[in-house]
Motif scaffolding. Structure first.
Motif, PDB file in Angstrom:
ATOM      1  N   UNK A 144      29.978   8.408 -37.984  1.00  0.00           N
ATOM      2  CA  UNK A 144      29.724   7.554 -36.625  1.00  0.00           C
ATOM      3  C   UNK A 144      30.672   6.146 -36.658  1.00  0.00           C
ATOM      4  N   UNK A 145      30.773   5.751 -35.521  1.00  0.00           N
ATOM      5  CA  UNK A 145      31.672   4.537 -35.503  1.00  0.00           C
ATOM      6  C   UNK A 145      31.156   3.624 -34.172  1.00  0.00           C
ATOM      7  N   UNK A 146      31.330   2.302 -34.161  1.00  0.00           N
ATOM      8  CA  UNK A 146      31.127   1.512 -33.182  1.00  0.00           C
ATOM      9  C   UNK A 146      32.277   1.403 -32.154  1.00  0.00           C
ATOM     10  N   UNK A 147      33.360   2.083 -32.516  1.00  0.00           N
ATOM     11  CA  UNK A 147      34.550   1.911 -31.407  1.00  0.00           C
ATOM     12  C   UNK A 147      33.808   2.339 -30.049  1.00  0.00           C
ATOM     13  N   UNK A 148      34.657   1.570 -29.032  1.00  0.00           N
ATOM     14  CA  UNK A 148      34.350   1.972 -27.776  1.00  0.00           C
ATOM     15  C   UNK A 148      34.564   3.310 -27.114  1.00  0.00           C
ATOM     16  N   UNK A 149      35.858   3.890 -27.757  1.00  0.00           N
ATOM     17  CA  UNK A 149      36.156   5.123 -27.564  1.00  0.00           C
ATOM     18  C   UNK A 149      36.580   5.727 -28.686  1.00  0.00           C
ATOM     19  N   UNK A 150      36.266   7.047 -28.937  1.00  0.00           N
ATOM     20  CA  UNK A 150      36.752   7.780 -30.155  1.00  0.00           C
ATOM     21  C   UNK A 150      36.751   9.138 -30.163  1.00  0.00           C
ATOM     22  N   UNK A 151      37.393  10.108 -31.037  1.00  0.00           N
ATOM     23  CA  UNK A 151      37.323  11.382 -31.193  1.00  0.00           C
ATOM     24  C   UNK A 151      36.321  11.815 -32.256  1.00  0.00           C
ATOM     25  N   UNK A 152      35.496  12.464 -32.006  1.00  0.00           N
ATOM     26  CA  UNK A 152      34.536  13.224 -32.655  1.00  0.00           C
ATOM     27  C   UNK A 152      34.936  14.832 -33.103  1.00  0.00           C
ATOM     28  N   UNK A 153      35.512  15.174 -34.199  1.00  0.00           N
ATOM     29  CA  UNK A 153      36.227  16.308 -34.413  1.00  0.00           C
ATOM     30  C   UNK A 153      35.007  17.470 -34.888  1.00  0.00           C
ATOM     31  N   UNK A 154      34.975  18.519 -34.592  1.00  0.00           N
ATOM     32  CA  UNK A 154      33.984  19.735 -34.919  1.00  0.00           C
ATOM     33  C   UNK A 154      35.116  21.225 -35.235  1.00  0.00           C
ATOM     34  N   UNK A 155      34.430  21.952 -35.597  1.00  0.00           N
ATOM     35  CA  UNK A 155      35.134  23.393 -35.798  1.00  0.00           C
ATOM     36  C   UNK A 155      35.756  23.757 -34.751  1.00  0.00           C
ATOM     37  N   UNK A 156      37.129  23.453 -34.492  1.00  0.00           N
ATOM     38  CA  UNK A 156      38.164  23.917 -33.756  1.00  0.00           C
ATOM     39  C   UNK A 156      37.768  23.324 -32.056  1.00  0.00           C
ATOM     40  N   UNK A 157      37.048  22.251 -32.138  1.00  0.00           N
ATOM     41  CA  UNK A 157      36.970  21.693 -30.939  1.00  0.00           C
ATOM     42  C   UNK A 157      36.782  19.933 -31.118  1.00  0.00           C
ATOM     43  N   UNK A 158      36.614  19.073 -30.201  1.00  0.00           N
ATOM     44  CA  UNK A 158      36.348  17.917 -30.637  1.00  0.00           C
ATOM     45  C   UNK A 158      35.915  17.322 -29.276  1.00  0.00           C
ATOM     46  N   UNK A 159      35.007  16.130 -29.511  1.00  0.00           N
ATOM     47  CA  UNK A 159      34.445  15.315 -28.244  1.00  0.00           C
ATOM     48  C   UNK A 159      35.388  13.909 -28.311  1.00  0.00           C
ATOM     49  N   UNK A 160      35.757  13.693 -27.057  1.00  0.00           N
ATOM     50  CA  UNK A 160      36.109  12.398 -26.908  1.00  0.00           C
ATOM     51  C   UNK A 160      34.808  11.735 -26.180  1.00  0.00           C
ATOM     52  N   UNK A 161      34.710  10.506 -26.898  1.00  0.00           N
ATOM     53  CA  UNK A 161      33.350   9.873 -26.612  1.00  0.00           C
ATOM     54  C   UNK A 161      33.408   8.609 -26.030  1.00  0.00           C
ATOM     55  N   UNK A 162      32.742   8.268 -25.047  1.00  0.00           N
ATOM     56  CA  UNK A 162      32.601   6.974 -24.225  1.00  0.00           C
ATOM     57  C   UNK A 162      31.534   6.467 -25.068  1.00  0.00           C
ATOM     58  N   UNK A 163      31.673   4.867 -25.461  1.00  0.00           N
ATOM     59  CA  UNK A 163      30.602   4.591 -26.488  1.00  0.00           C
ATOM     60  C   UNK A 163      30.258   3.135 -26.133  1.00  0.00           C
ATOM     61  N   UNK A 164      29.953   2.908 -25.088  1.00  0.00           N
ATOM     62  CA  UNK A 164      29.387   1.338 -24.715  1.00  0.00           C
ATOM     63  C   UNK A 164      28.110   1.715 -24.148  1.00  0.00           C
ATOM     64  N   UNK A 165      27.148   2.322 -24.608  1.00  0.00           N
ATOM     65  CA  UNK A 165      25.811   2.492 -24.083  1.00  0.00           C
ATOM     66  C   UNK A 165      25.204   1.545 -23.491  1.00  0.00           C
ATOM     67  N   UNK A 166      25.373   0.307 -24.038  1.00  0.00           N
ATOM     68  CA  UNK A 166      24.858  -1.030 -23.509  1.00  0.00           C
ATOM     69  C   UNK A 166      25.337  -1.394 -22.026  1.00  0.00           C
ATOM     70  N   UNK A 167      26.639  -0.842 -21.811  1.00  0.00           N
ATOM     71  CA  UNK A 167      27.185  -1.123 -20.393  1.00  0.00           C
ATOM     72  C   UNK A 167      27.404   0.153 -19.738  1.00  0.00           C
ATOM     73  N   UNK A 168      26.289   1.123 -20.132  1.00  0.00           N
ATOM     74  CA  UNK A 168      26.515   2.457 -19.238  1.00  0.00           C
ATOM     75  C   UNK A 168      27.915   3.191 -19.341  1.00  0.00           C
ATOM     76  N   UNK A 169      28.743   2.700 -20.654  1.00  0.00           N
ATOM     77  CA  UNK A 169      29.862   3.232 -21.088  1.00  0.00           C
ATOM     78  C   UNK A 169      31.036   2.808 -20.066  1.00  0.00           C
TER      79      UNK A 169
END
Length: 261
Positions: free
Chosen positions: A1-26
């Motif tokens: 995991x990371x506290x970056x406000x936006x990041x790639x989370x890789x899985x098998x053959x696909x990835x999530x582009x994650x918006x990660x500022x939940x305290x500000x509703x991203x």
């Protein structure tokens, strides 16, 4: 995991582009817009990634632009132009991403967040989703590229309604007007997304790339085959995916595509 406000989370053959500022509703800040094209370049260059999901953390997709930054980023004409350019480059990079993209939406999907979702190929939402495009609440306009993506999804009349009124619509109405592709109960969304991801991963990435490019050309006004589209069609017959798909058909088995186009 990371506290970056936006990041790639890789899985098998696909990835999530994650918006990660939940305290500000991203809420999307300048740093996130600047980082977006670079992350998309990484995902495009990774042959293991066949599909990109865009999602938020903490129960919201994104509430849109981080208005707390406006006093700074719109302080001068130069800073306003720079921020406007960064947003446009981020949205256009997502819209032109060569692999299939799917927005996974919970909660707020408003303003620039709705623009981000519309830059994806597909949008699956939980029934608690709330959608709106709200420059009229701030005395602002909407760019041509963003307006075109909205019109392509919902048509001219509905686009005018949403932009003039800046009203929020629920997920049921968003589905009815074509703003989203599918709507599920909140506790069923992840399972439905996973099933669709599995379906997509069983298909040819090469075919998806061709399809996405041709659809982009059609939406850009091309209405007859060109040298490029004819070559795309012909090149597919020499691809590894076609060879595998053809053999699998003859052997009456499911194909095992490599993703090589």
């Amino acid at each position: 995991m990371t506290d970056a406000p936006i990041y790639l989370d890789r899985h098998d053959h696909y990835a999530d582009l994650v918006l990660n500022r939940p305290e500000r509703r991203n809420a999307l800040n300048a740093a996130m817009w600047t980082a977006l094209p670079k992350l998309l370049d990484e995902a495009a260059a990774d042959p293991a990634i066949k599909l990109l999901l865009v999602r938020g953390t903490g129960g919201a997709f994104t509430a849109g632009a981080d208005i707390s930054e406006f006093e700074t980023i719109y302080a001068t004409p130069d800073s306003a132009r720079a921020n406007t350019r960064a947003i446009a480059e981020g949205l256009d990079a997502l819209a032109h991403f060569p692999k299939p993209t799917l927005a996974v939406i919970r909660g707020a999907c408003v303003g620039g967040g709705c623009g981000l979702a519309l830059s994806c190929d597909l949008r699956f939402a939980a029934s608690d989703g709330r959608f709106g495009i709200t420059p009229a609440k701030l005395g602002l306009g909407y760019t041509l590229n963003d307006t075109k993506r909205l019109i392509d999804a919902v048509g001219v009349s509905v686009a005018k309604d949403l932009l003039y009124s800046a009203r929020l619509v629920d997920a049921a109405e968003a589905l009815d007007i074509g703003l989203i592709n599918r709507c599920f109960e909140p506790d069923a969304l992840e399972a439905e997304v996973r099933a669709y991801v599995d379906l997509m991963l069983s298909r040819s990435t090469g075919s998806a790339r061709i399809t996405k490019r041709v659809i982009h050309l059609i939406r850009s006004g091309v209405d007859q085959d060109t040298d490029e589209t004819r070559q795309l069609f012909l090149d597919a017959f020499s691809s590894e995916d076609f060879q595998e798909g053809y053999r699998a058909f003859l052997e009456k088995r499911a194909p095992d595509f490599t993703g090589t186009s």
